[in-house]
Design a protein around this motif. Sequence first.
Motif, PDB file in Angstrom:
ATOM      1  N   TYR A  23     -32.014 -41.307   9.244  1.00 58.08           N
ATOM      2  CA  TYR A  23     -33.433 -40.961   9.233  1.00 58.08           C
ATOM      3  C   TYR A  23     -33.635 -39.445   9.181  1.00 58.08           C
ATOM      4  N   VAL A  24     -32.830 -38.702   9.933  1.00 58.82           N
ATOM      5  CA  VAL A  24     -32.959 -37.240   9.966  1.00 58.82           C
ATOM      6  C   VAL A  24     -32.653 -36.653   8.590  1.00 58.82           C
ATOM      7  N   VAL A  25     -31.574 -37.113   7.952  1.00 57.63           N
ATOM      8  CA  VAL A  25     -31.212 -36.596   6.634  1.00 57.63           C
ATOM      9  C   VAL A  25     -32.283 -36.953   5.604  1.00 57.63           C
ATOM     10  N   CYS A  26     -32.857 -38.122   5.729  1.00 55.31           N
ATOM     11  CA  CYS A  26     -33.939 -38.522   4.820  1.00 55.31           C
ATOM     12  C   CYS A  26     -35.162 -37.623   5.018  1.00 55.31           C
ATOM     13  N   LEU A  27     -35.490 -37.306   6.248  1.00 53.01           N
ATOM     14  CA  LEU A  27     -36.604 -36.390   6.537  1.00 53.01           C
ATOM     15  C   LEU A  27     -36.311 -34.996   5.996  1.00 53.01           C
ATOM     16  N   ILE A  28     -35.090 -34.519   6.190  1.00 51.83           N
ATOM     17  CA  ILE A  28     -34.701 -33.204   5.659  1.00 51.83           C
ATOM     18  C   ILE A  28     -34.813 -33.201   4.140  1.00 51.83           C
ATOM     19  N   GLY A  29     -34.360 -34.287   3.502  1.00 57.46           N
ATOM     20  CA  GLY A  29     -34.469 -34.390   2.044  1.00 57.46           C
ATOM     21  C   GLY A  29     -35.912 -34.346   1.576  1.00 57.46           C
ATOM     22  N   ALA A  30     -36.806 -35.032   2.304  1.00 54.25           N
ATOM     23  CA  ALA A  30     -38.232 -35.023   1.938  1.00 54.25           C
ATOM     24  C   ALA A  30     -38.828 -33.627   2.099  1.00 54.25           C
ATOM     25  N   CYS A  31     -38.454 -32.950   3.176  1.00 53.34           N
ATOM     26  CA  CYS A  31     -38.968 -31.582   3.394  1.00 53.34           C
ATOM     27  C   CYS A  31     -38.455 -30.635   2.304  1.00 53.34           C
ATOM     28  N   LEU A  32     -37.168 -30.719   1.993  1.00 50.00           N
ATOM     29  CA  LEU A  32     -36.611 -29.853   0.947  1.00 50.00           C
ATOM     30  C   LEU A  32     -37.249 -30.136  -0.413  1.00 50.00           C
ATOM     31  N   ALA A  33     -37.490 -31.416  -0.704  1.00 52.23           N
ATOM     32  CA  ALA A  33     -38.122 -31.765  -1.981  1.00 52.23           C
ATOM     33  C   ALA A  33     -39.548 -31.228  -2.053  1.00 52.23           C
ATOM     34  N   THR A  34     -40.281 -31.360  -0.971  1.00 54.95           N
ATOM     35  CA  THR A  34     -41.667 -30.876  -0.935  1.00 54.95           C
ATOM     36  C   THR A  34     -41.721 -29.359  -1.121  1.00 54.95           C
ATOM     37  N   ILE A  35     -40.885 -28.664  -0.368  1.00 59.03           N
ATOM     38  CA  ILE A  35     -40.869 -27.198  -0.473  1.00 59.03           C
ATOM     39  C   ILE A  35     -40.365 -26.774  -1.851  1.00 59.03           C
ATOM     40  N   GLY A  36     -39.340 -27.468  -2.348  1.00 56.76           N
ATOM     41  CA  GLY A  36     -38.786 -27.133  -3.660  1.00 56.76           C
ATOM     42  C   GLY A  36     -39.793 -27.298  -4.781  1.00 56.76           C
ATOM     43  N   PHE A  37     -40.574 -28.381  -4.739  1.00 57.54           N
ATOM     44  CA  PHE A  37     -41.607 -28.573  -5.763  1.00 57.54           C
ATOM     45  C   PHE A  37     -42.752 -27.587  -5.584  1.00 57.54           C
ATOM     46  N   ALA A  38     -43.086 -27.258  -4.321  1.00 60.15           N
ATOM     47  CA  ALA A  38     -44.202 -26.344  -4.063  1.00 60.15           C
ATOM     48  C   ALA A  38     -43.910 -24.936  -4.576  1.00 60.15           C
ATOM     49  N   ILE A  39     -42.679 -24.472  -4.372  1.00 59.68           N
ATOM     50  CA  ILE A  39     -42.351 -23.103  -4.811  1.00 59.68           C
ATOM     51  C   ILE A  39     -41.535 -23.098  -6.105  1.00 59.68           C
ATOM     52  N   ASP A  40     -41.359 -24.270  -6.695  1.00 61.63           N
ATOM     53  CA  ASP A  40     -40.643 -24.424  -7.966  1.00 61.63           C
ATOM     54  C   ASP A  40     -39.225 -23.847  -7.884  1.00 61.63           C
ATOM     55  N   ASN A  41     -38.478 -24.318  -6.875  1.00 64.37           N
ATOM     56  CA  ASN A  41     -37.101 -23.861  -6.644  1.00 64.37           C
ATOM     57  C   ASN A  41     -36.143 -25.012  -6.931  1.00 64.37           C
ATOM     58  N   ILE A  42     -35.370 -24.896  -7.974  1.00 61.90           N
ATOM     59  CA  ILE A  42     -34.461 -25.967  -8.397  1.00 61.90           C
ATOM     60  C   ILE A  42     -33.328 -26.181  -7.389  1.00 61.90           C
ATOM     61  N   ILE A  43     -32.923 -25.143  -6.678  1.00 64.12           N
ATOM     62  CA  ILE A  43     -31.841 -25.273  -5.692  1.00 64.12           C
ATOM     63  C   ILE A  43     -32.289 -26.159  -4.533  1.00 64.12           C
ATOM     64  N   LEU A  44     -33.501 -25.965  -4.045  1.00 66.10           N
ATOM     65  CA  LEU A  44     -34.009 -26.820  -2.965  1.00 66.10           C
ATOM     66  C   LEU A  44     -34.176 -28.260  -3.431  1.00 66.10           C
ATOM     67  N   ILE A  45     -34.581 -28.455  -4.664  1.00 68.11           N
ATOM     68  CA  ILE A  45     -34.708 -29.811  -5.192  1.00 68.11           C
ATOM     69  C   ILE A  45     -33.337 -30.467  -5.296  1.00 68.11           C
ATOM     70  N   ALA A  46     -32.322 -29.709  -5.736  1.00 71.39           N
ATOM     71  CA  ALA A  46     -30.956 -30.242  -5.811  1.00 71.39           C
ATOM     72  C   ALA A  46     -30.433 -30.594  -4.417  1.00 71.39           C
ATOM     73  N   LEU A  47     -30.715 -29.736  -3.444  1.00 74.07           N
ATOM     74  CA  LEU A  47     -30.300 -30.028  -2.061  1.00 74.07           C
ATOM     75  C   LEU A  47     -30.999 -31.278  -1.536  1.00 74.07           C
ATOM     76  N   SER A  48     -32.263 -31.454  -1.898  1.00 73.58           N
ATOM     77  CA  SER A  48     -32.977 -32.655  -1.447  1.00 73.58           C
ATOM     78  C   SER A  48     -32.385 -33.905  -2.084  1.00 73.58           C
ATOM     79  N   LEU A  49     -31.982 -33.819  -3.336  1.00 75.39           N
ATOM     80  CA  LEU A  49     -31.342 -34.970  -3.985  1.00 75.39           C
ATOM     81  C   LEU A  49     -30.008 -35.315  -3.325  1.00 75.39           C
ATOM     82  N   MET A  50     -29.276 -34.298  -2.892  1.00 74.14           N
ATOM     83  CA  MET A  50     -28.019 -34.555  -2.167  1.00 74.14           C
ATOM     84  C   MET A  50     -28.308 -35.236  -0.831  1.00 74.14           C
ATOM     85  N   ALA A  51     -29.337 -34.794  -0.149  1.00 71.68           N
ATOM     86  CA  ALA A  51     -29.701 -35.412   1.128  1.00 71.68           C
ATOM     87  C   ALA A  51     -30.144 -36.859   0.920  1.00 71.68           C
ATOM     88  N   PHE A  52     -30.951 -37.098  -0.113  1.00 67.26           N
ATOM     89  CA  PHE A  52     -31.371 -38.473  -0.409  1.00 67.26           C
ATOM     90  C   PHE A  52     -30.178 -39.337  -0.814  1.00 67.26           C
TER      91      PHE A  52
END
Length: 171
Positions: A23-52
């Motif tokens: 559950y914690v990793v899933c929450l971290i992935g959701a937070c990273l994806a949200t922040i990554g899309f908000a600031i248009d950062n591909i690295i954060l989106i990639a990290l969120s995909l790894m967490a998911f």
Amino acid sequence: MSQDDMHGYTVAYEREEIQFPVYVVCLIGACLATIGFAIDNIILIALSLMAFGFAYYNFPLLETGKPRIGCGQYGIFAEGLGIVAWRSIKEIELKPIDIRGSTSNELRITLEDPLQKALLVDWRRRPFYRFLMRLPWTFSGNIIRIPVDVFDRPAEEIMQSFTRMMAFYKR
């Protein structure tokens, strides 16, 4: 015969603390994806995909109460493997494994026959969506390895039940 039809001694994943990291990793992935899309950062989106991906791999740990391993009159069964006939089992042993100062237990089932011949029922063909998810066993050589510390029963109890049933049904 399907996994849902298994009777005898069955063991499921533990219900308490094992779910929390998923559950914690899933929450971290959701937070990273949200922040990554908000600031248009591909690295954060990639990290969120790894967490998911980690959460997806470990999703079976959330399905508590469902039998993952066990034994019955026909042999030992494991989710995603099948039923291994009693006549094909040479030895069952519980091995403590030391990993970085921590000890975990592993149930080792040594087979007399090749796996194809030892299986009464083969459950290795899984649906596509479960293909990348965790299995409760690994196989190498002629040994099935099952880490038993993630289950809802103590390792010694699992070992005693398996050996007792093997002695009864193998005669």
